[in-house]
Motif scaffolding. Structure first.
Motif, PDB file in Angstrom:
ATOM      1  N   ASP A   1      68.731  35.733  64.308  1.00 60.82           N
ATOM      2  CA  ASP A   1      69.502  35.906  65.548  1.00 60.82           C
ATOM      3  C   ASP A   1      69.422  34.651  66.407  1.00 60.82           C
ATOM      4  OD1 ASP A   1      67.068  35.917  66.907  1.00 60.82           O
ATOM      5  OD2 ASP A   1      66.942  38.109  66.934  1.00 60.82           O
ATOM      6  N   ARG A   2      70.089  34.700  67.527  1.00 57.29           N
ATOM      7  CA  ARG A   2      70.188  33.503  68.378  1.00 57.29           C
ATOM      8  C   ARG A   2      68.837  33.058  68.902  1.00 57.29           C
ATOM      9  NH1 ARG A   2      75.600  34.940  72.002  1.00 57.29           N
ATOM     10  NH2 ARG A   2      77.101  34.862  70.261  1.00 57.29           N
ATOM     11  N   GLY A   3      67.912  33.974  69.013  1.00 57.17           N
ATOM     12  CA  GLY A   3      66.588  33.607  69.501  1.00 57.17           C
ATOM     13  C   GLY A   3      65.672  33.059  68.429  1.00 57.17           C
ATOM     14  N   GLY A   4      66.169  32.995  67.191  1.00 55.92           N
ATOM     15  CA  GLY A   4      65.369  32.460  66.101  1.00 55.92           C
ATOM     16  C   GLY A   4      64.606  33.516  65.318  1.00 55.92           C
ATOM     17  N   SER A   5      64.683  34.775  65.769  1.00 53.56           N
ATOM     18  CA  SER A   5      63.991  35.840  65.047  1.00 53.56           C
ATOM     19  C   SER A   5      64.687  36.109  63.714  1.00 53.56           C
ATOM     20  CB  SER A   5      63.999  37.121  65.896  1.00 53.56           C
ATOM     21  OG  SER A   5      63.458  38.200  65.170  1.00 53.56           O
ATOM     22  N   VAL A   6      63.883  36.276  62.653  1.00 54.17           N
ATOM     23  CA  VAL A   6      64.421  36.470  61.314  1.00 54.17           C
ATOM     24  C   VAL A   6      63.956  37.819  60.768  1.00 54.17           C
ATOM     25  CG1 VAL A   6      64.465  35.588  58.939  1.00 54.17           C
ATOM     26  CG2 VAL A   6      64.478  33.984  60.863  1.00 54.17           C
ATOM     27  N   LYS A   7      64.914  38.588  60.235  1.00 51.25           N
ATOM     28  CA  LYS A   7      64.596  39.875  59.620  1.00 51.25           C
ATOM     29  C   LYS A   7      65.349  40.027  58.303  1.00 51.25           C
ATOM     30  CE  LYS A   7      63.581  42.715  63.717  1.00 51.25           C
ATOM     31  NZ  LYS A   7      63.988  43.942  64.469  1.00 51.25           N
ATOM     32  N   TYR A   8      64.683  40.687  57.357  1.00 54.77           N
ATOM     33  CA  TYR A   8      65.388  41.045  56.123  1.00 54.77           C
ATOM     34  C   TYR A   8      66.449  42.101  56.451  1.00 54.77           C
ATOM     35  CZ  TYR A   8      61.453  38.858  53.643  1.00 54.77           C
ATOM     36  OH  TYR A   8      60.516  37.983  53.187  1.00 54.77           O
ATOM     37  N   VAL A   9      67.509  42.149  55.659  1.00 54.44           N
ATOM     38  CA  VAL A   9      68.564  43.138  55.885  1.00 54.44           C
ATOM     39  C   VAL A   9      67.986  44.548  55.818  1.00 54.44           C
ATOM     40  CG1 VAL A   9      70.770  44.056  55.060  1.00 54.44           C
ATOM     41  CG2 VAL A   9      70.335  41.607  54.943  1.00 54.44           C
ATOM     42  N   ILE A  10      67.052  44.790  54.921  1.00 52.18           N
ATOM     43  CA  ILE A  10      66.465  46.128  54.771  1.00 52.18           C
ATOM     44  C   ILE A  10      65.680  46.536  56.008  1.00 52.18           C
ATOM     45  CG2 ILE A  10      64.288  45.404  53.693  1.00 52.18           C
ATOM     46  CD1 ILE A  10      66.434  48.401  52.612  1.00 52.18           C
ATOM     47  N   GLU A  11      65.261  45.550  56.827  1.00 52.48           N
ATOM     48  CA  GLU A  11      64.565  45.866  58.086  1.00 52.48           C
ATOM     49  C   GLU A  11      65.557  46.233  59.186  1.00 52.48           C
ATOM     50  OE1 GLU A  11      60.551  43.356  58.360  1.00 52.48           O
ATOM     51  OE2 GLU A  11      62.307  42.051  58.112  1.00 52.48           O
TER      52      GLU A  11
ATOM     53  N   ASP B   1      66.086  57.228  52.394  1.00 51.88           N
ATOM     54  CA  ASP B   1      65.171  56.857  53.473  1.00 51.88           C
ATOM     55  C   ASP B   1      63.758  56.621  52.934  1.00 51.88           C
ATOM     56  OD1 ASP B   1      67.178  57.013  55.376  1.00 51.88           O
ATOM     57  OD2 ASP B   1      66.816  59.147  55.770  1.00 51.88           O
ATOM     58  N   ALA B   2      63.358  57.435  51.956  1.00 56.17           N
ATOM     59  CA  ALA B   2      62.031  57.239  51.350  1.00 56.17           C
ATOM     60  C   ALA B   2      61.961  55.881  50.656  1.00 56.17           C
ATOM     61  CB  ALA B   2      61.744  58.361  50.350  1.00 56.17           C
ATOM     62  N   TYR B   3      63.056  55.496  50.017  1.00 60.57           N
ATOM     63  CA  TYR B   3      63.138  54.186  49.353  1.00 60.57           C
ATOM     64  C   TYR B   3      63.012  53.072  50.386  1.00 60.57           C
ATOM     65  CZ  TYR B   3      65.955  50.157  47.728  1.00 60.57           C
ATOM     66  OH  TYR B   3      66.430  48.902  47.452  1.00 60.57           O
ATOM     67  N   ARG B   4      63.771  53.186  51.477  1.00 55.38           N
ATOM     68  CA  ARG B   4      63.724  52.130  52.481  1.00 55.38           C
ATOM     69  C   ARG B   4      62.332  51.992  53.090  1.00 55.38           C
ATOM     70  NH1 ARG B   4      66.065  51.837  58.604  1.00 55.38           N
ATOM     71  NH2 ARG B   4      65.728  49.580  58.878  1.00 55.38           N
ATOM     72  N   GLN B   5      61.738  53.123  53.424  1.00 54.36           N
ATOM     73  CA  GLN B   5      60.401  53.064  54.021  1.00 54.36           C
ATOM     74  C   GLN B   5      59.380  52.487  53.039  1.00 54.36           C
ATOM     75  OE1 GLN B   5      59.527  53.565  57.204  1.00 54.36           O
ATOM     76  NE2 GLN B   5      61.737  53.832  57.552  1.00 54.36           N
TER      77      GLN B   5
ATOM     78  N   LEU C   1      73.938  57.344  48.011  1.00 54.93           N
ATOM     79  CA  LEU C   1      74.481  57.302  49.371  1.00 54.93           C
ATOM     80  C   LEU C   1      73.440  57.805  50.354  1.00 54.93           C
ATOM     81  CD1 LEU C   1      78.125  58.631  48.898  1.00 54.93           C
ATOM     82  CD2 LEU C   1      77.481  56.424  49.858  1.00 54.93           C
ATOM     83  N   GLY C   2      72.825  56.889  51.120  1.00 51.25           N
ATOM     84  CA  GLY C   2      71.927  57.267  52.199  1.00 51.25           C
ATOM     85  C   GLY C   2      70.608  57.844  51.738  1.00 51.25           C
TER      86      GLY C   2
END
Length: 875
Positions: free
Chosen positions: A656-666, A845-849, A874-875
């Motif tokens: 983001d503009r502030g320089g913070s970096v996150k994975y898409v999964i986050e 959701d279990a996969y993402r967590q 799906l989801g």
């Protein structure tokens, strides 16, 4: 000639009628049969066919089963020679059925080989290999070493065409071990086969050595055609080594030797073509055109319409390249007309791939000068030809090289993308998305066309089996029709070709009606039938609330992103050349698996590669997801496309503009689907998950897998755990469970299935494994969740196609590792995933967590460890 045959036929009919009255039909039919055999041996096939057809009913009525078998065998061989491959197959299969009742295994061996020949001509290579293998086993039982080696040569050839190089090498090596003591032609042919395999494996020095050794075996013989072919293969190897002058010398010398003896016309055509390609690749278009034109003339005079069409196509390419860039506008119409003339030739000859390619070239030309309407129409024409063609005749030995040079297999998938890109520019986004989905459906149905998937819906089973049978028959009839049209064999049977055309038209209508009815009731089966265009509104109606579905389309100089929610449909575009984007994707994947990146083992030198990897991660996000950043919701679903097969979109990072970096999964959940149509699939309910079955470690040699599977009982106390000797097909096939985990080796490139094999235990010999085709999993009542943990050390194997097959079966959520990093990552993923599943989270959701937990776990926090896990659902 025809009048003489008609008179002979009438005379024979009268003779047979008289024989009936005199109670001597069998005796006289035997005489007719013997005369037919004599004609067959003299290659007078029309006369032979007439006599065999007339005598056959007499033998059938008289119960002369062996002679009926022989008559059918001879008829099948005649039809093979005439290019009527599907008709031949029917005769051989009728003969085989009778032979099995006689328990005549030697005749069965020969028939199995002929059935394999028929399937090979019908482009049904897996079926051909199955028949050849049965014949091979019988030849071993009879110790018929000559037939055995001949079959190994055929299986080596097919394995080469299907890119199973290890199998091909083994077959040719086995044949050579028999022929080498005899020397001569067959030994040289087997060495030539080994040389071609080595060339395709990029072992150029070994390939050249094998081909030279093959030539030395026939130096004292008069095998000019074989020698010319070996010299051509040697020239191809030399060209790959950058030795163009030496390659040209081989091609020229071989062509001159054939020309001087007026033999080997097919081989001479190929040699002239190869000379032309050397000049073309070196920018000498006028010289290349001269050789292409000469080869085209030879192809025309020899009756090879396929070669003639492709050589004409290469000639027009030379003309196009010769036009200066500043004059292309003035020459487009002339070049387009030349390509269209080639398309018409291909159409007349029934070779639809060439026809479609020529139309696509016209589309490309008009697109280059900004005439989007004409470009769109030509690409539409190319795709229409593709969509109405399930099969066509081609002799790989003589025609495959043309398609390889044109890169036709990749080109044809690009036509859908090019048309879609044009439609986007012309404000036709609905049709654009429908077109690229059509391309996906075609490639999926091609992969699955010979895959035996269990049909679990009684009301649809017969219709689906009937529809698949009709599609299969349609494919083979189209091949037979194009065979009759594209290669002249001295026949002129227009009635037969017209009858084929009518039969094909009727089958197309019947198959389309069945497909539409089946897809309407159960859309999961559409990939088995190559259904028609999708309806965007129907897709959107099936998208869950809060879900964004994206599908990427890299075009010439832009990336188009199709973005759908339940209520919106937009197309966002980014300026980035297709080649650049795909190069960045490939570089990211390479660095993802580079130990210096994920472990830092290279010390200080790792810093630059780590930095590059991090830069790529955010750069790819900017290209791929930044255009739809404002549309991201709680669920993101990526529809797979061939360009991005196996790419872990969930691992790239947003800065983001502030320089913070996150994975898409986050930022959001990231799930995958094998196609847009798969959104409509009907799947098992995942709300109430209580029954869990886990099986794996079939050899019992990996205790850590046992530990991981047993640990599932910590979360689901009643879970059934089948490990070591219990991890067998017998224990799996009747399982009824909500969750199924398989931890084993998934082996690609083995067996007859394009989906590879699964290693399970051999109950009698626990130190060994049995291997079942992947699609046999569809015989298991569809679990709501399937987790596939590929333990194979090299890993790369499980893919979109495997998820598609399980979702066709009705499984809602498929999880697998697309590569293998280490046991620690697999163990942690399992522990985290089942923890969250047991706590009531939805599977996605279990996969993402679980992935978020892995990111925060020191030893497995790099994307190389956790990025391997994909969720198709799906989801």
């Amino acid at each position: 000639m025809r009048s003489r045959i008609a008179i002979l036929s009438c005379a024979l009919l009268l003779l047979l009628a008289q024989c009936e009255r005199n109670d001597q039909p069998l005796t006289d039919a035997t005489g007719v049969f013997e005369k037919a055999v004599s004609y067959f041996e003299d290659r007078a096939y029309m006369q032979a066919e007439s006599l065999f057809v007339q005598s056959l009913p007499v033998f059938e009525r008289s119960g002369q089963t062996y002679t009926v078998v022989e008559a059918n065998r001879y008829l099948g061989q005649i039809y093979l020679a005439e290019g009527r491959f599907y008709t031949a197959l029917g005769k051989f299969e009728s003969a085989l059925e009778l032979t099995q009742s006689l328990k005549d295994f030697r005749t069965e061996m020969k028939l199995r080989e002929l059935i394999g020949d028929s399937y090979a001509s019908l482009d049904a290579y897996q079926s051909a290999l199955i028949s050849y293998r049965v014949a091979h086993r019988l030849s071993s039982a009879f110790n018929d070493l000559d037939t055995k080696a001949s079959l190994e040569m055929k299986m080596g050839e097919i394995s080469t065409y299907t890119n199973h190089m290890d199998d091909a090498f083994a077959y040719y090596q086995a044949a050579y071990s028999y022929y080498q003591n005899q020397g001569g032609v067959r030994a040289a042919e087997s060495l030539g086969g080994l040389g071609e395999v080595l060339y395709r494996q990029k072992k150029l020095d070994a390939a050249e050595n094998s081909l030279n050794q093959a030539r030395s075996m026939i130096q004292k013989s008069n095998e000019l055609v074989l020698d010319a072919r070996l010299r051509m293969e040697t020239g191809i190897v030399l060209k790959a080594q950058g030795k163009n002058n030496e390659a040209l010398q081989e091609f020229r010398d071989a062509a001159n030797s054939l020309r001087s003896k007026k033999t080997g016309r097919d081989q001479e055509i190929q040699l002239l073509f190869n000379i032309g390609t050397v000049y073309f690749d070196n920018g000498r278009s006028a010289d290349a055109k001269k050789y292409f034109t000469e080869a085209e003339g030879l192809a025309r005079s020899s009756g090879d319409g396929i070669a003639e069409g492709y050589l004409g196509l290469f000639g027009v390419r030379c003309d196009e390249r010769s036009v200066p860039a500043n004059q292309i506008l003035q020459n487009v119409d002339r070049l387009a007309q030349d390509y269209q003339l080639v398309a018409q030739k291909f159409q007349a000859g029934g070779h639809r791939s060439g026809e479609a390619y020529a139309h696509a070239q016209v589309g490309r030309l008009y697109e280059s000068i900004g005439n989007l309407t004409k470009a769109r129409d030509e690409y539409r024409q190319a795709i229409e030809v593709e969509e109405t063609t399930l099969g066509e005749f081609m002799l790989p030995k003589y025609h495959h090289q043309y398609q390889e040079i044109l890169n036709l297999e990749n080109e044809r998938s690009g036509w859908y993308a090019q048309l879609a890109s044009l439609l986007i520019q012309m404000k036709g986004k609905d049709e654009a998305l429908s077109v690229i989905e059509l391309g996906v459906q075609r490639s999926q149905s091609k992969v699955l066309q010979d895959v035996s998937i269990a049909i679990r819906h009684p009301s649809l089973k017969q219709d689906l089996l009937k529809a698949r049978s009709k599609v299969r028959e349609l494919r083979m009839l189209q091949i037979e029709q194009s065979s009759m049209l594209s290669v002249r064999r001295g026949l002129n049977d227009d009635r037969y070709v017209n009858a084929l055309h009518n039969q094909i038209s009727n089958l197309q209508r019947e198959a389309a009606a069945l497909s539409e009815r089946i897809g309407g009731q159960y859309p999961n089966y559409e990939p088995l039938l190559h259904a028609g265009p999708i309806k965007i509104k129907e897709i959107q109606a099936s998208i869950p609330p809060g879900t964004l579905v994206v599908r990427f389309l890299p075009a010439n100089d832009q990336l188009h992103v199709f973005a759908l929610t339940k209520t919106k449909f937009e197309v966002k575009s980014t300026i980035v050349p297709r080649e650049k984007l795909l190069a960045l994707v490939a570089e990211y994947q390479r660095l993802l698996h580079d130990p210096s990146v994920y472990t830092g083992t290279a010390g200080e030198t790792s810093v630059s590669t780590m930095t590059r990897f991090a830069t790529l991660s955010t750069q790819l996000y900017d290209y791929l997801f930044r255009p739809v950043d404002g549309m991201l919701e709680r669920n993101l679903v990526v529809v797979e496309s061939p360009e991005f097969e196996g790419f872990p979109f969930h691992t790239i990072e947003r800065q983001d503009r502030g320089g913070s970096v996150k994975y898409v999964i986050e930022i959001t959940s990231v799930d995958y689907l094998p196609s847009l149509s798969a959104i409509r699939f009907k799947t098992a309910d995942t709300e109430h998950l209580s029954r869990v079955t886990a099986m794996g470690n079939p050899t019992g040699k990996n205790w850590s897998i046992d530990y991981e599977l047993r640990d599932i009982r910590s979360f689901f106390k009643e879970a059934t755990i089948l490990i070591s000797r219990d991890a067998s097909w017998n224990n799996l096939k009747d399982v009824k469970t909500d969750v199924l985990q398989l931890s084993s080796d998934f082996l690609m490139g083995e067996g007859d299935s394009p989906l590879g094999m699964i290693a399970l235990s051999k109950e009698q010999t626990p130190d060994d494994v049995s291997k079942i085709p992947f699609e046999k999993l569809t015989e298991v009542q569809a679990p709501a969740i399937v987790v596939l943990s590929n333990q194979y050390g090299q890993g790369f194997g499980l893919s979109t196609a495997h998820a598609l097959v399980l979702r066709i079966n009705g499984t809602s959520d498929v999880f697998f590792n697309s590569w293998f990093s280490d046991r620690k990552a697999a163990k942690f993923f399992s522990e985290f995933f089942y923890t969250h599943l047991a706590n009531g989270l939805a599977p996605g959701d279990a996969y993402r967590q679980a992935l978020l937990n892995l990111i925060r776990t020191r030893d497995v926090s790099h994307p190389h460890s956790w990025g391997q896990f994909f969720h198709f659902g799906l989801g």
